[in-house]
Motif scaffolding. Structure first.
Motif, mmCIF file in Angstrom:
data_model
loop_
_atom_site.group_PDB
_atom_site.id
_atom_site.type_symbol
_atom_site.label_atom_id
_atom_site.label_comp_id
_atom_site.label_asym_id
_atom_site.label_seq_id
_atom_site.Cartn_x
_atom_site.Cartn_y
_atom_site.Cartn_z
ATOM 1 N N GLU A 123 -29.130 5.497 18.594
ATOM 2 C CA GLU A 123 -28.768 4.245 18.678
ATOM 3 C C GLU A 123 -29.406 3.278 18.055
ATOM 4 O O GLU A 123 -29.020 2.340 17.919
ATOM 5 N N LEU A 124 -30.723 3.482 17.751
ATOM 6 C CA LEU A 124 -31.245 2.862 17.157
ATOM 7 C C LEU A 124 -30.919 2.464 15.816
ATOM 8 O O LEU A 124 -31.170 1.339 15.068
ATOM 9 N N LEU A 125 -30.032 3.230 15.191
ATOM 10 C CA LEU A 125 -29.153 3.154 13.875
ATOM 11 C C LEU A 125 -28.259 1.951 14.105
ATOM 12 O O LEU A 125 -28.192 1.242 13.310
ATOM 13 N N THR A 126 -27.598 1.944 15.347
ATOM 14 C CA THR A 126 -26.651 1.176 15.608
ATOM 15 C C THR A 126 -27.297 -0.341 15.760
ATOM 16 O O THR A 126 -26.697 -1.323 15.172
ATOM 17 N N ALA A 127 -28.522 -0.345 16.418
ATOM 18 C CA ALA A 127 -29.195 -1.634 16.238
ATOM 19 C C ALA A 127 -29.483 -2.146 15.082
ATOM 20 O O ALA A 127 -29.469 -3.345 14.669
ATOM 21 N N ARG A 128 -29.764 -1.292 13.968
ATOM 22 C CA ARG A 128 -30.250 -1.789 12.921
ATOM 23 C C ARG A 128 -29.004 -2.106 12.181
ATOM 24 O O ARG A 128 -28.978 -3.163 11.469
ATOM 25 N N ARG A 129 -27.865 -1.479 12.159
ATOM 26 C CA ARG A 129 -26.644 -1.908 11.823
ATOM 27 C C ARG A 129 -26.274 -3.089 12.183
ATOM 28 O O ARG A 129 -25.531 -3.968 11.204
ATOM 29 N N GLN A 130 -26.205 -3.399 13.388
ATOM 30 C CA GLN A 130 -25.758 -4.635 14.039
ATOM 31 C C GLN A 130 -26.941 -5.811 13.864
ATOM 32 O O GLN A 130 -26.537 -7.046 14.334
ATOM 33 N N ASN A 131 -28.114 -5.524 13.106
ATOM 34 C CA ASN A 131 -29.333 -6.478 12.962
ATOM 35 C C ASN A 131 -29.592 -7.091 14.198
ATOM 36 O O ASN A 131 -29.606 -8.347 14.531
ATOM 37 N N THR A 132 -29.883 -6.261 15.406
ATOM 38 C CA THR A 132 -30.215 -6.722 16.518
ATOM 39 C C THR A 132 -31.887 -6.591 16.666
ATOM 40 O O THR A 132 -32.244 -5.534 17.164
ATOM 41 N N PRO A 133 -32.531 -7.584 16.718
ATOM 42 C CA PRO A 133 -34.194 -7.380 16.760
ATOM 43 C C PRO A 133 -34.372 -7.457 18.130
ATOM 44 O O PRO A 133 -34.410 -8.366 18.936
ATOM 45 N N ILE A 134 -34.767 -6.167 18.737
ATOM 46 C CA ILE A 134 -35.108 -6.029 20.057
ATOM 47 C C ILE A 134 -36.665 -5.461 19.903
ATOM 48 O O ILE A 134 -37.044 -4.674 19.133
ATOM 49 N N VAL A 135 -37.368 -5.660 21.061
ATOM 50 C CA VAL A 135 -38.546 -4.916 21.156
ATOM 51 C C VAL A 135 -38.519 -3.793 22.015
ATOM 52 O O VAL A 135 -38.138 -3.973 23.345
ATOM 53 N N TRP A 136 -38.677 -2.631 21.683
ATOM 54 C CA TRP A 136 -38.526 -1.309 22.242
ATOM 55 C C TRP A 136 -40.035 -0.891 22.507
ATOM 56 O O TRP A 136 -40.862 -0.428 22.066
ATOM 57 N N VAL A 137 -40.251 -0.751 24.207
ATOM 58 C CA VAL A 137 -41.523 -0.341 24.494
ATOM 59 C C VAL A 137 -41.331 1.201 25.338
ATOM 60 O O VAL A 137 -40.584 1.383 26.286
ATOM 61 N N VAL A 138 -41.942 1.896 24.755
ATOM 62 C CA VAL A 138 -41.816 3.421 25.107
ATOM 63 C C VAL A 138 -42.854 3.934 26.125
ATOM 64 O O VAL A 138 -44.041 3.966 25.459
ATOM 65 N N PHE A 139 -42.761 4.286 27.274
ATOM 66 C CA PHE A 139 -43.822 4.873 28.026
ATOM 67 C C PHE A 139 -43.826 6.426 27.708
ATOM 68 O O PHE A 139 -43.147 7.195 28.214
ATOM 69 N N ALA A 140 -44.929 6.686 26.757
ATOM 70 C CA ALA A 140 -44.945 7.852 26.372
ATOM 71 C C ALA A 140 -45.891 8.776 27.051
ATOM 72 O O ALA A 140 -47.120 8.638 27.038
ATOM 73 N N ASP A 141 -45.290 9.682 27.940
ATOM 74 C CA ASP A 141 -45.901 10.364 28.802
ATOM 75 C C ASP A 141 -45.720 12.029 28.433
ATOM 76 O O ASP A 141 -46.069 13.142 29.163
ATOM 77 N N GLN A 142 -44.952 12.258 27.276
ATOM 78 C CA GLN A 142 -44.640 13.492 26.858
ATOM 79 C C GLN A 142 -43.891 14.361 27.889
ATOM 80 O O GLN A 142 -44.380 15.524 28.219
ATOM 81 N N GLY A 143 -42.949 13.713 28.949
ATOM 82 C CA GLY A 143 -42.414 14.835 29.956
ATOM 83 C C GLY A 143 -41.614 13.743 31.166
ATOM 84 O O GLY A 143 -41.663 12.702 30.726
ATOM 85 N N HIS A 144 -40.938 14.677 31.663
ATOM 86 C CA HIS A 144 -40.374 14.173 33.039
ATOM 87 C C HIS A 144 -40.937 13.928 33.995
ATOM 88 O O HIS A 144 -41.000 14.634 34.662
ATOM 89 N N SER A 145 -41.822 12.843 33.973
ATOM 90 C CA SER A 145 -42.796 12.657 35.149
ATOM 91 C C SER A 145 -42.232 12.444 36.404
ATOM 92 O O SER A 145 -42.890 13.139 37.497
ATOM 93 N N LEU A 146 -41.229 11.901 36.693
ATOM 94 C CA LEU A 146 -40.677 11.928 38.082
ATOM 95 C C LEU A 146 -40.375 13.280 38.730
ATOM 96 O O LEU A 146 -40.445 13.607 39.876
ATOM 97 N N ILE A 147 -39.632 14.247 37.822
ATOM 98 C CA ILE A 147 -39.380 15.776 38.114
ATOM 99 C C ILE A 147 -40.650 16.374 38.614
ATOM 100 O O ILE A 147 -40.694 17.075 39.379
ATOM 101 N N SER A 148 -41.823 16.036 37.661
ATOM 102 C CA SER A 148 -42.986 16.886 37.886
ATOM 103 C C SER A 148 -43.717 16.421 39.079
ATOM 104 O O SER A 148 -44.403 17.140 39.823
ATOM 105 N N VAL A 149 -43.493 15.266 39.454
ATOM 106 C CA VAL A 149 -44.113 14.709 40.637
ATOM 107 C C VAL A 149 -43.290 15.277 41.805
ATOM 108 O O VAL A 149 -44.047 15.584 42.654
ATOM 109 N N LYS A 150 -42.040 15.287 41.759
ATOM 110 C CA LYS A 150 -41.196 15.985 42.813
ATOM 111 C C LYS A 150 -41.606 17.407 42.926
ATOM 112 O O LYS A 150 -41.815 18.079 44.003
ATOM 113 N N GLN A 151 -41.853 17.975 41.906
ATOM 114 C CA GLN A 151 -42.234 19.507 42.090
ATOM 115 C C GLN A 151 -43.595 19.663 42.698
ATOM 116 O O GLN A 151 -43.808 20.686 43.383
ATOM 117 N N GLN A 152 -44.468 18.884 42.114
ATOM 118 C CA GLN A 152 -45.838 18.912 42.967
ATOM 119 C C GLN A 152 -45.688 18.555 44.468
ATOM 120 O O GLN A 152 -46.539 18.948 45.168
#
Length: 540
Positions: free
Chosen positions: A438-467
């Motif tokens: 949908e970043l393509l939709t944002a570009r097509r619609q000219n919607t300047p948004i700041v996207w901050v990604v918590f990059a930890d390479q995983g489903h952290s909440l699920i791994s916490v529940k597993q632990q």
């Protein structure tokens, strides 16, 4: 004057305040509908997935005070809609969803791509209707009224392909836009009883739900000040009372932190609290309950001693006015001390860039009126506690359904609805990658948004529940994508942060140019503190 059914439908939608339609049209009735929208000046927003279209339509319609509209193709298009429609249903968004369908005679015998759309969407929509050439006007008006009536939600509409192009006489002027009559006012007797019960309470506490978002800014704070009561809000109701209001206590999550206040309560006032947000566990609060809502408490998730049912803003105004003398022993200093205690409880030291730091720096640097969208996952619990919201509807999340992949389309819709407002998306990498297209939709619609990604390479909440279950984390991680190349592919600027200092710098630069172009920030977070933080907040 004669026009096609598709043109008449678009004209009715425009009269209701609809100026954008979202989705992916098929080759049948929705193709006619999109063409009619162009003819009549209603913009069509092409999305990359049908679920994203429904989320966008719901957020956009709600912010504009009307129904959102989404369209899809037959069969597989409708199957792709389901998660979005379920979100609209459980997160109370007014959406009309129109989908192609074979003409009646073909539909009776066809096998390829024919699914029973009505049966498929019935569990997750308020109504399921079919448009016919002779009855499409009352059917569409009914659909809009049902979607907008409390509690708001989606209506699914099957649109047979042969109906859209049929020629009908244009509607005569004077029907006017669809209006949903406000609910009746609560009775004087019930209001008087509520005032008496609340005024006598020594330790009253207010729990405000998503219904409280319909109150004008400052209204809930006035009630809290008059009652001298701490206010907890449900996750979706953040902003119903300003974060810097002296009586704002925090988020009610059915967890551990809020018990410090709730265990002392001798009366609970639930304002617009929709049980769809409550955790699936028995109601454990001991204090007697008074509810103020637009609908009666038919779910019985909690038992109310007294229910004030009627027009919510009026009820809250009359309560505030009636509470001239109260017995509350709370002080604003106690509430402030509790808020500080809550933040201290989740403050843990990590070696790298913590999710906490990302949230706190973002709140410090972003303008006060920023609209924030967030997703489902480990970071959501921390954002709920650490991101301060100052006005209703400035914080967007999925909680009734709690579906991943919400934050990206929601941010686009919010920016389209209020282009002058800053929009920030704080999103886990798993939810982000579910809707990265949908970043393509944002570009097509000219919607300047700041996207901050918590990059930890995983489903952290699920791994916490597993632990927490004593299991070895497995099946929840994945290799990191090349975010720099991804940003370039979608026409975004890119920044990367591995320390708080780096994040502060890249975010400040992104916010400074947010009116002109969007930025993707890869925040490489250290998640080693999650288990200790979640243990302090609530049981997972």
């Amino acid at each position: 004057m004669n026009r096609t059914v598709a043109h008449e439908i678009v004209a009715m939608l425009a009269e209701a305040g609809v100026d954008k339609i979202f989705g992916i049209p098929g080759g049948g009735a929705t193709a006619n509908l999109v063409a009619a929208a162009r003819d009549l000046g209603v913009e069509f927003v092409l999305t990359q997935h049908e679920t994203a279209a429904v989320i966008m339509a719901g957020i956009y319609g709600q912010r504009r005070g009307t129904v959102g509209v989404a369209v899809s193709a037959i069969g597989p298009g409708v199957a792709n809609l389901v998660n979005g429609v379920a979100h609209a249903y459980m997160d109370r968004l007014p959406v009309l969803v129109l989908a192609d369908r074979y003409p009646e005679r073909v539909n009776a015998v066809a096998l390829r791509q024919r699914l029973d759309h009505i049966a498929m969407l019935a569990p997750v929509s308020k109504a399921q209707l079919t448009l016919h050439e002779n009855t499409f006007r009352p059917t569409l008006r009914r659909a809009m009224r049902v979607a907008l009536a409390d509690r708001q939600g989606p209506v699914f509409i099957d649109f047979p392909n042969n109906v859209a192009s049929m020629t009908v006489e244009a509607a005569s002027a004077g029907e006017g836009p669809v209006r949903v009559a406000p609910p009746p006012l609560a009775s004087e007797q019930t209001m008087a009883e509520a005032v008496t019960l609340l005024a006598k309470a020594q330790r009253p506490v207010i729990l405000a739900g998503l219904g409280a978002l319909q109150l004008k800014e400052g209204t809930l704070g006035q009630l809290a000040a008059q009652l001298r009561a701490p206010v907890f809000v449900s996750p979706k109701a953040k902003g119903a009372i300003a974060a810097d209001d002296p009586w704002f206590a925090g988020i009610f999550m059915g967890g551990k932190l809020e018990q410090h206040i709730l265990d002392k309560a001798d009366r609970l006032l639930l304002v617009g609290y929709d049980p769809v947000e409550l955790l699936p566990r028995p109601w454990h609060l001991k204090a007697p309950v008074v509810t103020v809502d637009v609908l009666p408490n038919v779910e019985e998730v909690f038992r109310a001693e007294l229910e004030v049912t009627g027009h919510l803003p009026d009820s809250v105004h009359r309560l505030t006015r009636g509470l001239a003398s109260v017995s509350s022993a709370w002080t604003a200093d106690e509430v402030g001390a509790y808020r500080r205690m809550g933040r201290e409880a989740i403050a843990v030291e990590v070696k790298g860039l913590s999710p906490d730091a990302v949230i706190q720096i973002s709140r410090e640097l972003a303008p006060r009126d920023t609209i924030l969208t967030t997703d489902v996952g480990a970071n959501k619990l921390l954002i709920l506690l650490l991101w301060d919201v100052y006005a209703p509807n400035d914080y967007l999340m999925s909680n009734g359904l709690g579906t991943m992949g919400f934050a990206v389309p929601a941010a686009i819709a919010a920016k389209l609805a209020e282009p002058e407002r800053p929009v920030l998306c704080l999103c886990g990498d798993s939810g982000f990658l579910m809707r990265v297209q949908e970043l393509l939709t944002a570009r097509r619609q000219n919607t300047p948004i700041v996207w901050v990604v918590f990059a930890d390479q995983g489903h952290s909440l699920i791994s916490v529940k597993q632990q927490l279950k004593g299991l070895q984390p497995y099946g929840t991680d994945y290799p990191a994508p090349d975010y720099a190349s991804l940003a370039a592919a979608f026409g975004l600027r890119y920044g990367r942060a591995r320390t708080p200092e780096e994040f502060r710098q890249v975010l400040a630069e992104a916010l400074a140019r947010a009116d002109g172009e969007g930025t993707l920030i890869e925040a490489n977070v250290d998640t080693s503190g999650y288990i200790r933080q979640f243990d302090a907040i609530r049981e997972l």
